[in-house]
Scaffold this motif. Structure first.
Motif, PDB file in Angstrom:
ATOM      1  N   ASP A 296       8.309  11.103  -3.360  1.00  0.00           N
ATOM      2  CA  ASP A 296       7.251  10.961  -2.369  1.00  0.00           C
ATOM      3  C   ASP A 296       6.361  12.204  -2.395  1.00  0.00           C
ATOM      4  O   ASP A 296       6.839  13.325  -2.196  1.00  0.00           O
TER       5      ASP A 296
ATOM      6  N   ARG B  30       4.130  -2.035  -7.989  1.00  0.00           N
ATOM      7  CA  ARG B  30       3.326  -2.757  -6.993  1.00  0.00           C
ATOM      8  C   ARG B  30       3.825  -4.194  -6.828  1.00  0.00           C
ATOM      9  O   ARG B  30       3.944  -4.699  -5.707  1.00  0.00           O
TER      10      ARG B  30
ATOM     11  N   GLY C  23      -5.972   1.982  -0.123  1.00  0.00           N
ATOM     12  CA  GLY C  23      -5.911   2.806  -1.312  1.00  0.00           C
ATOM     13  C   GLY C  23      -7.267   2.960  -1.976  1.00  0.00           C
ATOM     14  O   GLY C  23      -8.148   2.103  -1.867  1.00  0.00           O
ATOM     15  N   LYS C  24      -7.423   4.065  -2.703  1.00  0.00           N
ATOM     16  CA  LYS C  24      -8.711   4.388  -3.307  1.00  0.00           C
ATOM     17  C   LYS C  24      -9.082   3.442  -4.444  1.00  0.00           C
ATOM     18  O   LYS C  24     -10.255   3.358  -4.809  1.00  0.00           O
ATOM     19  N   GLN C  25      -8.101   2.722  -5.011  1.00  0.00           N
ATOM     20  CA  GLN C  25      -8.427   1.833  -6.122  1.00  0.00           C
ATOM     21  C   GLN C  25      -9.342   0.703  -5.689  1.00  0.00           C
ATOM     22  O   GLN C  25      -9.983   0.050  -6.537  1.00  0.00           O
TER      23      GLN C  25
ATOM     24  N   HIS D  13       1.305   8.447   1.467  1.00  0.00           N
ATOM     25  CA  HIS D  13       1.608   7.121   0.894  1.00  0.00           C
ATOM     26  C   HIS D  13       1.424   7.101  -0.621  1.00  0.00           C
ATOM     27  O   HIS D  13       1.181   6.052  -1.205  1.00  0.00           O
ATOM     28  N   THR D  14       1.534   8.266  -1.269  1.00  0.00           N
ATOM     29  CA  THR D  14       1.430   8.372  -2.726  1.00  0.00           C
ATOM     30  C   THR D  14       2.788   8.770  -3.285  1.00  0.00           C
ATOM     31  O   THR D  14       3.456   9.654  -2.746  1.00  0.00           O
TER      32      THR D  14
ATOM     33  N   VAL E  54       3.014   1.328 -12.975  1.00  0.00           N
ATOM     34  CA  VAL E  54       2.296   1.238 -11.694  1.00  0.00           C
ATOM     35  C   VAL E  54       2.207  -0.207 -11.235  1.00  0.00           C
ATOM     36  O   VAL E  54       2.551  -0.540 -10.089  1.00  0.00           O
TER      37      VAL E  54
ATOM     38  N   ALA F 259       3.868   1.083   1.886  1.00  0.00           N
ATOM     39  CA  ALA F 259       4.662   2.305   1.740  1.00  0.00           C
ATOM     40  C   ALA F 259       5.960   2.211   2.535  1.00  0.00           C
ATOM     41  O   ALA F 259       7.005   2.708   2.093  1.00  0.00           O
TER      42      ALA F 259
ATOM     43  N   THR G 234       1.180   8.319 -10.918  1.00  0.00           N
ATOM     44  CA  THR G 234       1.166   8.241  -9.460  1.00  0.00           C
ATOM     45  C   THR G 234       0.677   6.869  -9.037  1.00  0.00           C
ATOM     46  O   THR G 234      -0.130   6.240  -9.708  1.00  0.00           O
ATOM     47  N   VAL G 235       1.174   6.413  -7.895  1.00  0.00           N
ATOM     48  CA  VAL G 235       0.779   5.129  -7.329  1.00  0.00           C
ATOM     49  C   VAL G 235       0.625   5.316  -5.821  1.00  0.00           C
ATOM     50  O   VAL G 235       1.452   5.963  -5.177  1.00  0.00           O
ATOM     51  N   THR G 236      -0.474   4.778  -5.281  1.00  0.00           N
ATOM     52  CA  THR G 236      -0.775   4.899  -3.855  1.00  0.00           C
ATOM     53  C   THR G 236      -0.697   3.525  -3.211  1.00  0.00           C
ATOM     54  O   THR G 236      -1.213   2.545  -3.747  1.00  0.00           O
TER      55      THR G 236
END
Length: 614
Positions: free
Chosen positions: A515, A540, A214-216, A519-520, A536, A496, A488-490
């Motif tokens: 969805d 998680r 994920g981008k985070q 995977h977001t 979020v 996923a 949104t959450v990835t």
């Protein structure tokens, strides 16, 4: 008497070896993809059907094999990685035993198409249960194409004990992630039932980590790099604020090989002492480069356990390098924009010499015995005149207090002189005091006939909410609070898959998720009554808890949500709120323990109290 010892056939020996090497479909993918990496492939495609039960296909553009090598590769202990025993101490490849392909062919139906660059035509090999069915020329691209079908078709017991498709797919993704994180310069793809789960383009290591998880992770990673004569350590650790209850993203790699090492894990976590709450975990991705002669990887068939010659020294190097990375991060100044309501501190200017020293103002004529009943501020007022005559109606202020106090004392300490007998929750509830006391924002204390009852407010609320969510799951009657602005959450591909498994159950609790692809997921609504929580982070945490459920999946989802939404320690409650919690607790099926077995309440007997004060 005839001889008893006989040599096992190769097919039986291969099935025995397959019991250690090939444990599930994820083991097949691991072995085949590692062979593709060793063959110098730059692009590797993995196609899976029914989580590997029906078909597993691995396609690469590596060196390929000749007709003779293709046939010999499925023989036991046939390998191109080593030639003599001394090569075991200078390994630079992922595989070396020569057991993987033989083990796979012993428990499945294998089709191989392969061609070298210098050959005009390739070869196709068909094997089932260690028996070669056919081998013939075929037109195919350079590289190898392995197709493994009907895994464990001849070992029904092994096939029977495979988990559900979701669980096996999660294991496949875990094994795949351990490989793709080592080779960011290789293009990897993964498809399941025709759906693309991963498409990882070549790039930097940091980019590969972000693509997988994920981008985070871009802003949460701190670089680690240290070079010594003993070893080289590179990679990334996370910032303290990225700590989680169950990380799942803790990776050690030694010379490109994934490794589990609890001793080194302790070195990393020791660097975060007093920086993260107790019990939290930190994601990290650390890569060791060590001389092959100083490690031993030939310990376990899965090759995830490695022995180091200088283990203690490397522990110290690792701990120091992680502390250094955290120290550099903590030295970066931060800009605080939330300054509303804070006092303004003037900056000292030495050019101004007319600055007067602060003075303390007071009333030297103030006498507290002459000015009784005045406020504290009147002591500094010279002109204040307050009468010191007592109010003649002071007795009315205390009317009704004495009888109530006596009644409270009587209800608190009245007790039979006979031996205490166990009481049911109904008896305790009927005899409890209407007044309650909260101790240090953590415990609720109330008097009962047998003594003093102490309740853990957080655990009590966990039990109350848990049974409420279980009821909603069974009856499908949960209320959903829509979000004004959906969030949104990835997730990573493996997370996923878990979320898709539990989305129906989460909808029964009150979550509204959709969805968005890649995977977001969009969070459109949350269960009513959990306002103030970060949706979020909540989702998680629920996905992390669902990966290793304590009991059933529904119970784990309900427990995870109850833990997050329960009253935290330190929250001040009034008497009505404490009364509501106690009444709801005693209406639960189990008032003594939380769903995970922690005690909720205890009773301090009246006799023990008298003995302590006697």
């Amino acid at each position: 008497m005839s001889d008893l010892i006989r040599l096992l056939p190769d097919s039986v020996a291969n099935q025995i070896a397959a019991g250690e090497v090939i444990q599930r479909p994820a083991s097949v993918i691991k072995e085949l993809v590692e062979n593709s990496v060793d063959a110098g492939a730059k692009t590797i495609h993995v196609l899976v059907v029914d989580a590997g039960r029906t078909s597993i296909q691995v396609i690469d553009d590596g060196k390929g094999m000749s007709e003779t090598d293709a046939r010999l590769s499925f023989e036991r202990h046939a390998t191109s990685k080593i030639k003599e025993a001394a090569d075991l101490f200078a390994l630079h490849t992922m595989g070396f035993r020569g057991e993987a392909l033989a083990s796979i062919a012993a428990v499945s139906q294998v089709e191989l198409q392969t061609r070298r660059e210098e050959d005009e035509i390739g070869t196709q090999l068909m094997i089932a249960g260690s028996k070669v069915l056919s081998q013939e020329p075929v037109s195919c691209p350079v590289g190898s194409n392995f197709k493994v079908e009907n895994l464990f078709f001849n070992v029904p017991a092994r096939r029977k004990f495979l988990k559900t498709n979701v669980t096996e797919l999660s294991n496949i993704l875990t094994a795949y992630e351990r490989i793709v994180l080592v080779y960011p310069d290789i293009h990897f793809t993964l498809h399941h039932n025709g759906t693309e789960l991963m498409n990882l383009r070549p790039g930097t290591l940091r980019q590969r980590i972000a693509d997988v998880f994920g981008k985070q992770y871009h802003q949460d990673l701190l670089p680690v790099e240290v070079q010594t004569a003993m070893c080289t350590i590179k990679g990334f650790v996370s910032k303290p604020e990225a700590a989680r209850k169950k990380s799942g993203q803790d990776y050690f790699f030694v010379n490109g090989r994934f490794m589990k090492h609890p001793y080194f894990h302790k070195a990393v976590m020791s660097a975060y002492d007093r920086l993260i709450p107790e019990g939290m975990q930190i994601p990290y991705f650390l890569y060791f480069e060590v001389e092959p002669s100083e490690i031993d990887v030939n310990i376990h068939p899965t090759k995830t356990e490695i022995k180091f010659e200088n283990e203690q020294a490397i522990w110290q190097i690792l701990s120091a390098s992680v502390r250094d990375a955290i120290g550099k991060f903590c030295e970066v100044p931060t800009i605080e924009f939330d300054t509303q309501g804070r006092p303004e501190i003037p900056v000292f200017d030495p050019s101004h010499d007319d600055i007067a020293a602060p003075r303390v103002q007071y009333n030297p004529d103030y006498n507290p015995f002459k000015n009784a009943g005045t406020s504290g501020s009147s002591a500094f007022s010279k002109n204040s005149k307050v009468s010191n005559t007592p109010d003649p109606a002071w007795e009315s202020l205390y009317e009704g207090l004495t009888p109530q106090r006596e009644a409270t004392q009587q209800s608190f300490f009245e007790e039979e002189q006979t031996t205490l007998q166990p009481q049911s929750p109904t008896e305790i509830l009927s005899e409890k005091s209407p007044a309650h006391y909260q101790y240090k924002g953590r415990y609720l204390m109330t008097a009962v006939k047998s003594g003093l009852m102490i309740i853990d407010q957080h655990r009590a609320d966990i039990r109350i909410r848990y049974e409420r969510y279980i009821k909603d799951l069974n009856n499908h009657t949960a209320n959903t609070q829509k979000l004004l602005f959906p969030e949104t959450v990835t997730f990573s591909p493996s997370d996923a898959v878990v979320l898709e498994q539990v989305m129906t159950d989460m909808a029964d609790i009150g979550f509204d998720l959709s969805d968005l692809g890649g995977h977001t997921f969009a969070i459109n609504g949350v269960p009513a009554g959990i306002e103030g929580l970060d949706p979020v982070q909540l989702i998680r945490q629920m996905v992390t808890d669902a990966q290793n459920p304590i009991e059933s999946l529904n119970s784990q989802i309900a427990l995870s949500l109850a833990r997050s939404a329960a009253i935290p320690y330190g929250q001040i409650l009034n008497n009505e709120e404490m009364e509501s919690i106690i009444n709801e607790l005693f209406s639960c099926s189990n008032v003594n323990y939380t769903p995970d077995g922690k005690a909720i309440l205890c009773i301090l007997p009246q006799g023990d109290i008298e003995q302590l004060l006697g």
